[in-house]
Design an enzyme around this catalytic site. Structure first.
Site, PDB file in Angstrom:
ATOM      1  N   HIS A  43      12.644 -14.110  13.767  1.00  0.00           N
ATOM      2  CA  HIS A  43      12.897 -15.150  14.778  1.00  0.00           C
ATOM      3  C   HIS A  43      12.974 -16.466  14.000  1.00  0.00           C
ATOM      4  O   HIS A  43      12.056 -17.282  14.026  1.00  0.00           O
ATOM      5  CB  HIS A  43      11.749 -15.148  15.781  1.00  0.00           C
ATOM      6  N   ARG A  71      11.413 -19.889  26.475  1.00  0.00           N
ATOM      7  CA  ARG A  71      11.475 -21.009  25.545  1.00  0.00           C
ATOM      8  C   ARG A  71      12.741 -21.041  24.691  1.00  0.00           C
ATOM      9  O   ARG A  71      13.401 -22.073  24.578  1.00  0.00           O
ATOM     10  CB  ARG A  71      10.263 -20.998  24.611  1.00  0.00           C
ATOM     11  N   THR A  72      13.066 -19.914  24.058  1.00  0.00           N
ATOM     12  CA  THR A  72      14.188 -19.937  23.122  1.00  0.00           C
ATOM     13  C   THR A  72      15.476 -20.241  23.875  1.00  0.00           C
ATOM     14  O   THR A  72      16.267 -21.106  23.464  1.00  0.00           O
ATOM     15  CB  THR A  72      14.280 -18.587  22.379  1.00  0.00           C
ATOM     16  N   ARG A 124      19.948 -13.233  21.279  1.00  0.00           N
ATOM     17  CA  ARG A 124      18.685 -12.480  21.230  1.00  0.00           C
ATOM     18  C   ARG A 124      19.001 -11.043  21.627  1.00  0.00           C
ATOM     19  O   ARG A 124      19.665 -10.800  22.634  1.00  0.00           O
ATOM     20  CB  ARG A 124      17.634 -13.062  22.178  1.00  0.00           C
ATOM     21  N   LYS A 135      29.362  -2.393  31.800  1.00  0.00           N
ATOM     22  CA  LYS A 135      30.438  -1.375  31.789  1.00  0.00           C
ATOM     23  C   LYS A 135      30.468  -0.609  30.471  1.00  0.00           C
ATOM     24  O   LYS A 135      31.380   0.167  30.224  1.00  0.00           O
ATOM     25  CB  LYS A 135      31.788  -2.063  32.027  1.00  0.00           C
TER      26      LYS A 135
END
Ligand code: CP
Length: 349
Positions: free
Chosen positions: A168, A80-81, A131, A110
């Protein structure tokens, strides 16, 4: 990862998020504590406007962010986000970039650290949606972006898409908008949050955002297994802000008085001890039978994704048909809220 966790947390003290204070332009968005009641009113006016224009296929929306690029930087899974931010940017005419095949195939593979990956994204985009699994990671990104401003020609901003078990903020904004949309707001409501309140960043942010509104006649009920309570710092924040708080392990104590039921998943991925998760994963299961004892005019919210905490697939199908189920509306509102947030921090509205 332990080192990264320690480093990210330090930035909760090293970086002070700027209050919005009537001006969104150029502000990093890392916590709901940045928003005042008036800022929310301003933002939600834009959300209502955008929702109506998207519904009417208003092509003038495409001019709003037509010259902007958003970078999507997701170190944790999301449906969703990630998708709603991308859709939001595209519906405003902007472009979206991300590492091909996800961040795990970027230079993170890396050994590149978070600060350098964020700086790289900032060199190509105007806004970064981040996120990351560590608490404080969005503060860390904001801190390094502010430092970068002296070395580059532009001033890119970061919006948190969730930092571990921390916050959030854009989810809380869409949750509160859905409360405004369907219940006229949070004031005077009894709002019951159920499930994994220890690890759920959505409930942390929403509880704090409701606290910011200082609605003295609002009650927040927290229902959880004993091992997964709402963190003490959030409880004391709410009490300081005159919110009535009731904590219990017995849903029946509060179900019949709840105007809003906010159900959450037990966050399996946050448990180090599998046995601890197994012991409590089925403590609170929402089913059509449970909803029989809820108010006829309440709403049932859930940030999603959902698993066993909403019963069997058949029970979920039945719940979805209950007119009180608000989680799909909540999910759709996410795109409109994120459109308004992107346009606002980019100074495009
Ligand atoms: N509610 C939410 O954050 O969902 P995703 O994890 O799918 O983004």
């Amino acid at each position: 990862m332990q080192d990264q966790a320690r480093e990210s947390r330090q930035f909760l003290h090293r970086y002070t998020p700027p209050p919005i204070d009537g001006s969104f332009r150029g502000k990093h968005i890392v916590t709901v504590e940045q928003f005042s009641r008036s800022d929310l009113r301003t933002l939600f006016d834009v959300v209502f406007d955008f929702r109506s224009r998207v519904t009417n296929h208003d092509r003038s929306l495409l001019d709003i962010c037509g010259s902007h690029v958003m970078a999507s930087l997701f170190y944790e899974a999301s449906t969703r986000t990630d998708m709603s931010f991308q859709a939001a940017m595209r519906r405003l005419g902007g472009r979206v970039v991300s590492a091909s095949n996800g961040v795990q195939f970027s230079s993170v593979y890396k050994g590149e650290d978070l600060a350098d990956s964020v700086r790289a994204a900032a060199c190509y985009a105007d806004v970064i949606v981040l996120r990351h699994p560590e608490v404080g990671s969005s503060y860390q990104a904001a801190y390094y972006l502010d430092q970068l401003q002296a070395r580059v020609t532009r001033q890119p901003v970061v919006i948190s898409g969730g930092d571990g078990v921390g916050e959030h903020p854009s989810q809380a904004l869409l949750d509160l908008f859905t409360l405004v949309d369907l219940k006229g707001g949070a004031a005077g409501q009894t709002i019951t949050m159920v499930g994994d309140l220890r690890n759920g960043r959505t409930v942390h942010s929403l509880a704090k955002l409701i606290g910011k509104l200082e609605t003295r006649n609002t009650t927040l009920c927290f229902v959880s297994p004993a091992a997964l309570p709402m963190p003490e710092n959030i409880i004391s924040y709410l009490k300081t802000h005159h919110i009535n708080v009731h904590e219990t392990g017995d849903l029946q104590e509060v179900l019949g008085q709840s105007d809003v039921i906010y159900w959450t998943r037990v966050q399996e991925e946050r448990f180090e001890n599998r046995a601890e998760y197994e012991a409590i994963r089925n403590d609170f299961i929402m089913t059509p039978e449970v909803m029989r004892d809820a108010k006829p005019d309440c709403i049932l919210m859930h940030p999603l994704p959902r698993k066993n905490e909403m019963g069997t697939p058949e029970q979920r199908d039945a719940l979805d048909l209950d007119p009180r189920a608000a989680y799909f509306r909540q999910m759709e509102n996410g795109m409109f809220v994120r459109m308004a947030l992107l346009a606002s921090v980019l100074g495009a509205v």
